[in-house]
Design an enzyme around this catalytic site. Structure first.
Site, PDB file in Angstrom:
ATOM      1  N   THR A   1      -9.405  -5.456   4.158  1.00 41.12           N
ATOM      2  CA  THR A   1      -9.178  -4.737   3.050  1.00 41.12           C
ATOM      3  C   THR A   1     -10.482  -4.915   2.005  1.00 41.12           C
ATOM      4  O   THR A   1     -10.521  -6.073   1.681  1.00 41.12           O
ATOM      5  CB  THR A   1      -7.721  -4.836   2.591  1.00 41.12           C
ATOM      6  OG1 THR A   1      -6.982  -4.436   3.423  1.00 41.12           O
ATOM      7  CG2 THR A   1      -7.594  -3.693   1.436  1.00 41.12           C
TER       8      THR A   1
ATOM      9  N   LYS B   1      -4.052  -2.445  10.334  1.00 38.69           N
ATOM     10  CA  LYS B   1      -4.642  -2.439   9.097  1.00 38.69           C
ATOM     11  C   LYS B   1      -4.867  -3.944   8.271  1.00 38.69           C
ATOM     12  O   LYS B   1      -5.732  -4.130   7.419  1.00 38.69           O
ATOM     13  CB  LYS B   1      -3.642  -1.825   7.951  1.00 38.69           C
ATOM     14  CG  LYS B   1      -3.056  -0.516   8.205  1.00 38.69           C
ATOM     15  CD  LYS B   1      -3.950   0.544   7.457  1.00 38.69           C
ATOM     16  CE  LYS B   1      -3.375   1.749   7.694  1.00 38.69           C
ATOM     17  NZ  LYS B   1      -4.074   2.569   6.874  1.00 38.69           N
TER      18      LYS B   1
ATOM     19  N   ARG C   1      -7.518   3.516  13.883  1.00 36.50           N
ATOM     20  CA  ARG C   1      -6.624   4.555  14.127  1.00 36.50           C
ATOM     21  C   ARG C   1      -6.025   4.494  15.520  1.00 36.50           C
ATOM     22  O   ARG C   1      -4.933   4.948  15.827  1.00 36.50           O
ATOM     23  CB  ARG C   1      -7.542   5.902  14.048  1.00 36.50           C
ATOM     24  CG  ARG C   1      -7.825   6.027  12.698  1.00 36.50           C
ATOM     25  CD  ARG C   1      -6.959   6.179  11.541  1.00 36.50           C
ATOM     26  NE  ARG C   1      -7.629   6.579  10.185  1.00 36.50           N
ATOM     27  CZ  ARG C   1      -6.758   6.327   9.168  1.00 36.50           C
ATOM     28  NH1 ARG C   1      -5.549   5.595   9.010  1.00 36.50           N
ATOM     29  NH2 ARG C   1      -7.076   6.565   8.089  1.00 36.50           N
TER      30      ARG C   1
ATOM     31  N   ASP D   1      -9.022   0.767   2.385  1.00 30.33           N
ATOM     32  CA  ASP D   1      -7.972   0.298   3.397  1.00 30.33           C
ATOM     33  C   ASP D   1      -8.516   0.476   4.804  1.00 30.33           C
ATOM     34  O   ASP D   1      -8.250   1.613   5.347  1.00 30.33           O
ATOM     35  CB  ASP D   1      -6.760   1.001   3.052  1.00 30.33           C
ATOM     36  CG  ASP D   1      -5.724   0.582   3.902  1.00 30.33           C
ATOM     37  OD1 ASP D   1      -5.587  -0.407   4.717  1.00 30.33           O
ATOM     38  OD2 ASP D   1      -4.781   1.219   4.263  1.00 30.33           O
TER      39      ASP D   1
ATOM     40  N   GLU E   1      -9.248  12.606   8.620  1.00 31.61           N
ATOM     41  CA  GLU E   1      -9.089  14.103   7.868  1.00 31.61           C
ATOM     42  C   GLU E   1     -10.287  14.648   8.222  1.00 31.61           C
ATOM     43  O   GLU E   1     -10.310  15.729   8.639  1.00 31.61           O
ATOM     44  CB  GLU E   1      -8.528  13.957   6.616  1.00 31.61           C
ATOM     45  CG  GLU E   1      -7.198  13.328   6.474  1.00 31.61           C
ATOM     46  CD  GLU E   1      -7.022  12.809   5.068  1.00 31.61           C
ATOM     47  OE1 GLU E   1      -6.548  13.627   4.164  1.00 31.61           O
ATOM     48  OE2 GLU E   1      -7.366  11.525   4.647  1.00 31.61           O
TER      49      GLU E   1
ATOM     50  N   ASP F   1       0.833  -1.363  -0.058  1.00 34.34           N
ATOM     51  CA  ASP F   1      -0.045   0.079  -0.018  1.00 34.34           C
ATOM     52  C   ASP F   1       0.812   1.423   0.134  1.00 34.34           C
ATOM     53  O   ASP F   1       1.567   1.540   0.993  1.00 34.34           O
ATOM     54  CB  ASP F   1      -0.822  -0.043   1.209  1.00 34.34           C
ATOM     55  CG  ASP F   1      -1.924   1.009   1.251  1.00 34.34           C
ATOM     56  OD1 ASP F   1      -2.434   1.346   0.079  1.00 34.34           O
ATOM     57  OD2 ASP F   1      -2.776   1.316   2.106  1.00 34.34           O
TER      58      ASP F   1
ATOM     59  N   GLN G   1      -3.286   2.156  15.464  1.00 27.49           N
ATOM     60  CA  GLN G   1      -2.266   2.478  14.496  1.00 27.49           C
ATOM     61  C   GLN G   1      -1.518   3.439  15.015  1.00 27.49           C
ATOM     62  O   GLN G   1      -0.308   3.419  15.372  1.00 27.49           O
ATOM     63  CB  GLN G   1      -3.027   3.259  13.274  1.00 27.49           C
ATOM     64  CG  GLN G   1      -2.057   3.629  12.431  1.00 27.49           C
ATOM     65  CD  GLN G   1      -2.695   4.172  11.144  1.00 27.49           C
ATOM     66  OE1 GLN G   1      -3.945   4.381  11.008  1.00 27.49           O
ATOM     67  NE2 GLN G   1      -1.879   4.551  10.217  1.00 27.49           N
TER      68      GLN G   1
ATOM     69  N   HIS H   1      -3.027  13.791   1.591  1.00 23.56           N
ATOM     70  CA  HIS H   1      -3.478  13.138   2.777  1.00 23.56           C
ATOM     71  C   HIS H   1      -2.249  13.080   3.615  1.00 23.56           C
ATOM     72  O   HIS H   1      -2.374  13.284   4.790  1.00 23.56           O
ATOM     73  CB  HIS H   1      -3.889  11.699   2.089  1.00 23.56           C
ATOM     74  CG  HIS H   1      -4.204  10.587   3.245  1.00 23.56           C
ATOM     75  ND1 HIS H   1      -5.101  10.539   4.170  1.00 23.56           N
ATOM     76  CD2 HIS H   1      -3.042   9.668   3.512  1.00 23.56           C
ATOM     77  CE1 HIS H   1      -4.771   9.546   4.823  1.00 23.56           C
ATOM     78  NE2 HIS H   1      -3.798   8.897   4.371  1.00 23.56           N
TER      79      HIS H   1
ATOM     80  N   GLU I   1     -10.320   4.129   4.220  1.00 18.08           N
ATOM     81  CA  GLU I   1      -9.464   4.875   3.231  1.00 18.08           C
ATOM     82  C   GLU I   1      -9.761   4.755   1.781  1.00 18.08           C
ATOM     83  O   GLU I   1      -9.887   3.632   1.339  1.00 18.08           O
ATOM     84  CB  GLU I   1      -7.912   4.664   3.737  1.00 18.08           C
ATOM     85  CG  GLU I   1      -7.480   4.990   5.032  1.00 18.08           C
ATOM     86  CD  GLU I   1      -6.133   4.751   4.948  1.00 18.08           C
ATOM     87  OE1 GLU I   1      -5.219   3.988   4.477  1.00 18.08           O
ATOM     88  OE2 GLU I   1      -5.223   5.683   6.089  1.00 18.08           O
TER      89      GLU I   1
ATOM     90  N   GLU J   1      -9.395   4.386  -1.679  1.00 12.15           N
ATOM     91  CA  GLU J   1      -7.810   4.322  -2.628  1.00 12.15           C
ATOM     92  C   GLU J   1      -8.263   3.598  -3.854  1.00 12.15           C
ATOM     93  O   GLU J   1      -9.368   3.034  -3.923  1.00 12.15           O
ATOM     94  CB  GLU J   1      -7.162   3.312  -1.821  1.00 12.15           C
ATOM     95  CG  GLU J   1      -6.665   3.849  -0.562  1.00 12.15           C
ATOM     96  CD  GLU J   1      -5.341   3.267  -0.053  1.00 12.15           C
ATOM     97  OE1 GLU J   1      -4.584   2.598  -0.787  1.00 12.15           O
ATOM     98  OE2 GLU J   1      -5.284   3.206   1.477  1.00 12.15           O
TER      99      GLU J   1
END
Ligand code: CA
Length: 438
Positions: free
Chosen positions: A267, A263, A247, A243, A383, A137, A250, A144, A209, A211
Site C-alpha cells: 500500500t 491487498k 484481482r 491500495d 472498473e 480501509d 482477491q 465504485h 485503487e 484513495e
C-alpha cells in the site's frame, strides 16, 4: 471546527519565491511530512512543504523562531515521525500552522534565521510520516461499490447494508510504504477460469485503487466512542493512498471474510499530509440522495450536513516502462473527486469507534476507491476495463487490462476554489516489479 482564518488568506505571499508560483505547496497549504537529505546517512525528521522547499521544523525550533504553544508543538516534532504532534490535538496543530504562516510570510523579520532550515524538495527523501499502528480501509464510494458489485453480481450489485453502514475491512499496516515504493508482483492462490483447483502463480491482474488516507490525530480509549460532533478534532489530515490489489487472488479468497493476501503485499501513500485546517475552505455540504436511507443518528450532525464532504480533485496516471524509456510523459487514466464519497470522513471515524474500538495517533483510514458517477471517473483498472474485458489503448499503442511489470502508477490530488489558493497533495508514485524468480 476549523474556521477560516488569516492562514487561508489567498493574498498571502511567502519570502520563498517558489511558494508564490502555481503549485501544490503555497503558504496556505503547509502540509507535514518526514524527510532527510537524499543520500545522507542522517536521521529522518519532521518537515513542512513550502514551494519547492522543505522547512525542517526542529532546525527552525533551534533557530528560536517559535514561542508559546507553537514552540511546544514544534518540540513534539523533534522525532522521526509525527505521532507525538498528532496526539496533541487541534489547538497545538493550529498554533504551529499559524506560527509557520507568519514566519514564512513575505517581510517576516525571521526569514534570515530560516534560510539554513530549508532543504530543496528534489534533494530530500521521505519516510512514512507516522508510525502506523493500525490501518482500516473503507469502501466509501457508492459508484465504485456499485460497478465492482455489478461485475460480481449483475442482478444485485449493491448489497443492502451499503446505504446504512460505512463498510470497511481491517487492512495490513506493515506493508504500507511512502511514495516511491517498488514491490514484486505477488504470488498467490488463483483459480484459473474453468479449473477445478487453484494454482500458485504470480498474479496476472495487478490493479491500483485511487484513495484518500486519513491520519488519526488524538485517539480514544478502548471502550470509548468518538461522537460525530467530536470527530473533526480527531482527524489530523489527509494524504493520497494507493491500495494495490491483486484481482485474481482477491476473486478466489474474498468470500466469506473479505480481502487478505490480495491487498496486504503493498500500500503506498503520499509523503505529505494536508491538515484538516488547510482543507477548511474546500469543505462542502454532505447528504445522501433523496430516496436513500438517511444516516442513523450517531452518524448525523449539523457539521456533517453543512461541511462533511471535501472537494478534492483526484487524478491517476500511468507511466509504462516503454513510455519511460522513450521519455514520454505519464498518461492520465482517469480523474475523480472526493466530493462524491457516499460516507464522510467523519462518519467513517465515528463508525469505527461505535463498538468501543480504540484508534491511536497515527492510525490510518483508507477512504476506499474514489470512483465518480461516470464510467470515465473510475478509480481502478477493474472498473475502467470492465473486469479486464475491455483493455485500454494507451497513446503509444500499448494496451492494458491490468498492470504490467515496470508500470508506474502516479496519483495526484488538489483543491481549487474561487477566491482561495490552490493547494495540492504532491505526487504519489509506485511501481510494479517482476515477480520473485521471474
Ligand atoms: Ca481499497
Amino acid at each position: 471546527m476549523f474556521e477560516l482564518n488569516e492562514t487561508h488568506d489567498p493574498a498571502l505571499k511567502s519570502w520563498i519565491a517558489s511558494a508564490n508560483d502555481p503549485g501544490d505547496f503555497p503558504l496556505q497549504n503547509l502540509p507535514f511530512g518526514v524527510f532527510r537529505r537524499k543520500g545522507q546517512n542522517e536521521a529522518f525528521r519532521v518537515g513542512v512543504a513550502i514551494g519547492d522547499q522543505v522547512l525542517d521544523i526542529s532546525a527552525a525550533q533551534t533557530a528560536g523562531v517559535f514561542s508559546g504553544p507553537a514552540a511546544r508543538a514544534a518540540a513534539a516534532c523533534s522525532a522521526p515521525a509525527l505521532n507525538a504532534f498528532m496526539a496533541m490535538g487541534p489547538a497545538a496543530w493550529s498554533a504551529l500552522r499559524f506560527a509557520l504562516s507568519q514566519i514564512l510570510r513575505q517581510n517576516s523579520p525571521l526569514a534570515d534565521r530560516l534560510h539554513g532550515c530549508l532543504v530543496a524538495q528534489n534533494h530530500a527523501e521521505h519516510a512514512l510520516p507516522a508510525h502506523i499502528g493500525d490501518y482500516s480501509d473503507f469502501y466509501a464510494s457508492i459508484h465504485h461499490a456499485t460497478s465492482v458489485g455489478r461485475l460480481m453480481r449483475p442482478d444485485n450489485p449493491l448489497l443492502p447494508n451499503y446505504k446504512w453502514v460505512p463498510i470497511a475491512y481491517h487492512g495490513r499496516g506493515s506493508s504500507i510504504r511512502v511514495s516511491g515504493q517498488e514491490f514484486r508482483r505477488p504470488i498467490g492462490q488463483i483459480l484459473p477460469p474453468g479449473a477445478q483447483a487453484p494454482v500458485v502463480v504470480p498474479s496476472k491482474r495487478i490493479d491500483y485503487e485511487l484513495e484518500l488516507g486519513v491520519f488519526i490525530g488524538a485517539g480514544n480509549e478502548l471502550g470509548d466512542r468518538i461522537a460525530i460532533g467530536d470527530a473533526e478534532a480527531h482527524v489530523f489530515g489527509l494524504c493520497l493512498l494507493n491500495d494495490w490489489s491483486a484481482r485474481d487472488i482477491q476473486a478466489w479468497e474474498y468470500q466469506p471474510l473479505g480481502p487478505f493476501l490480495a491487498k496486504s503485499f503493498a500500500t503506498t501513500i503520499s509523503p505529505w499530509i494536508v491538515t484538516l485546517e488547510a482543507l477548511a475552505p474546500y469543505r462542502l455540504p454532505w447528504n445522501h440522495p433523496s430516496g436513500d436511507p438517511q444516516p442513523l443518528s450517531y452518524l448525523d450532525s449539523p457539521m456533517v450536513r453543512s461541511a462533511g464532504a471535501i472537494d478534492i480533485e483526484l487524478e491517476v496516471l500511468i507511466e509504462t516502462a516503454r513510455m519511460r524509456r522513450a521519455g514520454e510523459a505519464p498518461q492520465t487514466l482517469s480523474r475523480s473527486n472526493f466530493r462524491h464519497a457516499y460516507w464522510s470522513v467523519f462518519q467513517m471515524l465515528t463508525h469505527h469507534t461505535l463498538n468501543g474500538c480504540n484508534l491511536a495517533s497515527g492510525d490510518l483510514l483508507g477512504s476506499g476507491t474514489q470512483s465518480g458517477p461516470t464510467a470515465a471517473e473510475a478509480g481502478s483498472l477493474l472498473e475502467l476495463t470492465v473486469g479486464g474485458k475491455q483493455p485500454l489503448m494507451l497513446a503509444n499503442g500499448e494496451t492494458r487490462s491490468f498492470l504490467d511489470d515496470g508500470d508506474a502508477v502516479i496519483m495526484r490530488g488538489w483543491c481549487e476554489k474561487a477566491d482561495y489558493a490552490r493547494i495540492g497533495f504532491g505526487e504519489l508514485v509506485g511501481r510494479v516489479m517482476p515477480a520473485d524468480g521471474a
